[in-house]
Design a protein around this motif. Structure first.
Motif, PDB file in Angstrom:
ATOM      1  N   GLN A  44      16.965  -3.265  -6.549  1.00 58.77           N
ATOM      2  CA  GLN A  44      16.821  -3.060  -5.103  1.00 58.77           C
ATOM      3  C   GLN A  44      16.425  -1.592  -5.060  1.00 58.77           C
ATOM      4  OE1 GLN A  44      19.854  -4.490  -2.518  1.00 58.77           O
ATOM      5  NE2 GLN A  44      18.126  -3.938  -0.672  1.00 58.77           N
ATOM      6  N   GLU A  45      17.490  -1.225  -5.374  1.00 56.59           N
ATOM      7  CA  GLU A  45      17.136   0.216  -5.347  1.00 56.59           C
ATOM      8  C   GLU A  45      16.193   1.514  -5.644  1.00 56.59           C
ATOM      9  OE1 GLU A  45      18.509   3.918  -3.433  1.00 56.59           O
ATOM     10  OE2 GLU A  45      19.346   2.672  -3.577  1.00 56.59           O
ATOM     11  N   ARG A  46      16.083   0.290  -6.852  1.00 55.71           N
ATOM     12  CA  ARG A  46      14.648   0.853  -7.539  1.00 55.71           C
ATOM     13  C   ARG A  46      13.371   0.449  -7.544  1.00 55.71           C
ATOM     14  NH1 ARG A  46      14.555  -1.637 -12.625  1.00 55.71           N
ATOM     15  NH2 ARG A  46      16.761  -0.211 -12.760  1.00 55.71           N
ATOM     16  N   ARG A  47      13.096  -0.519  -6.347  1.00 54.68           N
ATOM     17  CA  ARG A  47      12.553  -0.943  -5.505  1.00 54.68           C
ATOM     18  C   ARG A  47      12.082   0.226  -3.939  1.00 54.68           C
ATOM     19  NH1 ARG A  47      13.676  -6.097  -6.666  1.00 54.68           N
ATOM     20  NH2 ARG A  47      15.300  -6.371  -4.652  1.00 54.68           N
ATOM     21  N   LYS A  48      13.218   0.684  -3.822  1.00 55.36           N
ATOM     22  CA  LYS A  48      13.187   2.236  -2.338  1.00 55.36           C
ATOM     23  C   LYS A  48      12.791   2.629  -2.929  1.00 55.36           C
ATOM     24  CE  LYS A  48      16.938  -0.629   0.495  1.00 55.36           C
ATOM     25  NZ  LYS A  48      18.337   0.052   0.502  1.00 55.36           N
ATOM     26  N   ARG A  49      13.045   3.181  -4.221  1.00 57.27           N
ATOM     27  CA  ARG A  49      12.894   4.861  -4.442  1.00 57.27           C
ATOM     28  C   ARG A  49      10.752   4.886  -5.078  1.00 57.27           C
ATOM     29  NH1 ARG A  49      17.317   4.444  -8.318  1.00 57.27           N
ATOM     30  NH2 ARG A  49      15.687   4.140  -9.646  1.00 57.27           N
ATOM     31  N   LEU A  50      10.316   3.762  -5.888  1.00 57.90           N
ATOM     32  CA  LEU A  50       8.878   3.503  -6.033  1.00 57.90           C
ATOM     33  C   LEU A  50       8.509   3.381  -4.726  1.00 57.90           C
ATOM     34  CD1 LEU A  50       6.988   2.756  -8.347  1.00 57.90           C
ATOM     35  CD2 LEU A  50       7.466   0.676  -7.604  1.00 57.90           C
ATOM     36  N   LYS A  51       8.809   2.257  -3.609  1.00 54.08           N
ATOM     37  CA  LYS A  51       8.353   2.511  -2.501  1.00 54.08           C
ATOM     38  C   LYS A  51       8.220   4.083  -1.779  1.00 54.08           C
ATOM     39  CE  LYS A  51       8.342   0.157   1.480  1.00 54.08           C
ATOM     40  NZ  LYS A  51       8.463  -1.108   2.424  1.00 54.08           N
ATOM     41  N   ARG A  52       9.641   5.201  -1.838  1.00 56.58           N
ATOM     42  CA  ARG A  52       9.023   5.837  -0.782  1.00 56.58           C
ATOM     43  C   ARG A  52       8.132   6.919  -2.248  1.00 56.58           C
ATOM     44  NH1 ARG A  52      14.918   5.769  -0.612  1.00 56.58           N
ATOM     45  NH2 ARG A  52      15.086   6.884  -2.713  1.00 56.58           N
ATOM     46  N   ARG A  53       8.797   7.204  -3.449  1.00 57.01           N
ATOM     47  CA  ARG A  53       7.574   7.748  -4.558  1.00 57.01           C
ATOM     48  C   ARG A  53       5.972   7.107  -4.269  1.00 57.01           C
ATOM     49  NH1 ARG A  53       9.297   6.709 -10.049  1.00 57.01           N
ATOM     50  NH2 ARG A  53      11.010   7.742  -9.870  1.00 57.01           N
ATOM     51  N   LYS A  54       6.043   6.812  -4.292  1.00 59.85           N
ATOM     52  CA  LYS A  54       4.676   5.813  -4.046  1.00 59.85           C
ATOM     53  C   LYS A  54       3.428   6.266  -2.231  1.00 59.85           C
ATOM     54  CE  LYS A  54       3.366   1.488  -6.661  1.00 59.85           C
ATOM     55  NZ  LYS A  54       3.402   0.607  -6.288  1.00 59.85           N
ATOM     56  N   ALA A  55       4.421   6.715  -1.462  1.00 58.17           N
ATOM     57  CA  ALA A  55       4.345   7.148   0.319  1.00 58.17           C
ATOM     58  C   ALA A  55       3.938   8.203  -0.203  1.00 58.17           C
ATOM     59  CB  ALA A  55       5.224   6.730   0.595  1.00 58.17           C
ATOM     60  N   MET A  56       5.411   9.536  -0.507  1.00 56.01           N
ATOM     61  CA  MET A  56       5.093  10.558  -0.928  1.00 56.01           C
ATOM     62  C   MET A  56       3.472  10.973  -1.253  1.00 56.01           C
ATOM     63  SD  MET A  56       8.730  11.934  -1.737  1.00 56.01           S
ATOM     64  CE  MET A  56       7.708  13.151  -2.585  1.00 56.01           C
ATOM     65  N   GLU A  57       3.170  10.065  -2.544  1.00 55.41           N
ATOM     66  CA  GLU A  57       2.074  10.363  -2.943  1.00 55.41           C
ATOM     67  C   GLU A  57       0.252  10.310  -2.450  1.00 55.41           C
ATOM     68  OE1 GLU A  57       1.951   8.389  -7.151  1.00 55.41           O
ATOM     69  OE2 GLU A  57       4.125   9.641  -7.759  1.00 55.41           O
ATOM     70  N   ALA A  58       0.500   9.114  -1.599  1.00 58.79           N
ATOM     71  CA  ALA A  58      -0.845   9.247  -0.446  1.00 58.79           C
ATOM     72  C   ALA A  58      -0.435  10.264   0.568  1.00 58.79           C
ATOM     73  CB  ALA A  58      -0.403   7.655  -0.074  1.00 58.79           C
ATOM     74  N   ARG A  59       0.892  10.268   0.698  1.00 63.44           N
ATOM     75  CA  ARG A  59       0.721  11.425   1.845  1.00 63.44           C
ATOM     76  C   ARG A  59       0.214  12.497   1.150  1.00 63.44           C
ATOM     77  NH1 ARG A  59       6.365  10.640   4.233  1.00 63.44           N
ATOM     78  NH2 ARG A  59       6.737  11.621   2.405  1.00 63.44           N
ATOM     79  N   ARG A  60       0.935  13.526  -0.700  1.00 62.39           N
ATOM     80  CA  ARG A  60       0.439  14.066  -0.610  1.00 62.39           C
ATOM     81  C   ARG A  60      -1.678  14.428  -1.203  1.00 62.39           C
ATOM     82  NH1 ARG A  60       3.240  14.926  -5.510  1.00 62.39           N
ATOM     83  NH2 ARG A  60       5.357  14.775  -3.694  1.00 62.39           N
ATOM     84  N   LYS A  61      -2.419  12.871  -1.496  1.00 57.97           N
ATOM     85  CA  LYS A  61      -2.738  13.124  -1.713  1.00 57.97           C
ATOM     86  C   LYS A  61      -4.061  13.039  -0.407  1.00 57.97           C
ATOM     87  CE  LYS A  61      -6.178   9.335  -4.297  1.00 57.97           C
ATOM     88  NZ  LYS A  61      -6.546   8.127  -4.793  1.00 57.97           N
ATOM     89  N   GLY A  62      -3.433  12.490   0.323  1.00 58.87           N
ATOM     90  CA  GLY A  62      -4.169  12.934   1.411  1.00 58.87           C
ATOM     91  C   GLY A  62      -4.222  14.217   1.952  1.00 58.87           C
ATOM     92  N   ALA A  63      -3.188  14.670   1.874  1.00 53.75           N
ATOM     93  CA  ALA A  63      -3.190  15.850   2.251  1.00 53.75           C
ATOM     94  C   ALA A  63      -3.964  16.883   1.589  1.00 53.75           C
ATOM     95  CB  ALA A  63      -1.763  16.133   1.969  1.00 53.75           C
ATOM     96  N   THR A  64      -4.513  16.935   0.245  1.00 50.13           N
ATOM     97  CA  THR A  64      -5.424  17.518  -0.383  1.00 50.13           C
ATOM     98  C   THR A  64      -6.756  16.966  -0.481  1.00 50.13           C
ATOM     99  OG1 THR A  64      -4.967  15.993  -2.364  1.00 50.13           O
ATOM    100  CG2 THR A  64      -3.801  17.959  -2.171  1.00 50.13           C
ATOM    101  N   GLU A  65      -6.936  15.674   0.106  1.00 48.57           N
ATOM    102  CA  GLU A  65      -8.510  15.488   0.360  1.00 48.57           C
ATOM    103  C   GLU A  65      -9.125  15.504   1.257  1.00 48.57           C
ATOM    104  OE1 GLU A  65      -8.580  11.711  -1.939  1.00 48.57           O
ATOM    105  OE2 GLU A  65      -7.894  12.434  -3.997  1.00 48.57           O
ATOM    106  N   SER A  66      -7.570  15.652   2.682  1.00 45.72           N
ATOM    107  CA  SER A  66      -8.697  15.792   3.325  1.00 45.72           C
ATOM    108  C   SER A  66      -9.278  16.619   4.132  1.00 45.72           C
ATOM    109  CB  SER A  66      -7.244  16.447   4.726  1.00 45.72           C
ATOM    110  OG  SER A  66      -7.061  17.933   4.753  1.00 45.72           O
ATOM    111  N   PRO A  67     -10.518  16.708   4.979  1.00 47.35           N
ATOM    112  CA  PRO A  67     -12.537  16.861   4.756  1.00 47.35           C
ATOM    113  C   PRO A  67     -11.427  18.653   5.869  1.00 47.35           C
ATOM    114  CG  PRO A  67     -11.612  15.487   6.456  1.00 47.35           C
ATOM    115  CD  PRO A  67     -10.985  15.176   5.558  1.00 47.35           C
ATOM    116  N   GLU A  68     -12.219  19.752   5.176  1.00 40.90           N
ATOM    117  CA  GLU A  68     -12.040  20.916   6.173  1.00 40.90           C
ATOM    118  C   GLU A  68     -12.472  21.038   7.246  1.00 40.90           C
ATOM    119  OE1 GLU A  68     -12.651  24.419   2.919  1.00 40.90           O
ATOM    120  OE2 GLU A  68     -11.448  23.692   1.702  1.00 40.90           O
ATOM    121  N   ALA A  69     -12.628  22.374   7.947  1.00 35.46           N
ATOM    122  CA  ALA A  69     -12.446  22.083   9.578  1.00 35.46           C
ATOM    123  C   ALA A  69     -14.462  22.616   9.440  1.00 35.46           C
ATOM    124  CB  ALA A  69     -11.998  23.039   9.891  1.00 35.46           C
TER     125      ALA A  69
END
Length: 67
Positions: free
Chosen positions: A33-58
């Motif tokens: 259960q703890e491993r699933r939680k860590r994996l879910k948090r890691r995927k969420a962090m990667e998605a946020r990081r990927k979204g921040a780097t690929e966001s269109p500039e002004a």
């Protein structure tokens, strides 16, 4: 050694094995259960990081907009 030991010792071994099985199973479930939680948090962090780097500039002003 009495005949009670013939029954007592195997019964205590069986009780210890059962207790170990149930406690070990519970521990393994909590670990999974703890491993699933860590994996879910890691995927969420990667998605946020990927979204921040690929966001269109002004949008920059093009020379055609000046006219």
């Amino acid at each position: 050694m009495t005949t009670a030991h013939i029954f007592y010792i195997p019964v205590m071994i069986a009780v210890g094995m059962l207790a170990g099985f149930f406690l070990g199973r519970r521990s393994a479930e909590l670990e999974a259960q703890e491993r699933r939680k860590r994996l879910k948090r890691r995927k969420a962090m990667e998605a946020r990081r990927k979204g921040a780097t690929e966001s269109p500039e002004a949008p920059s002003a093009s020379p055609a907009d000046d006219a």
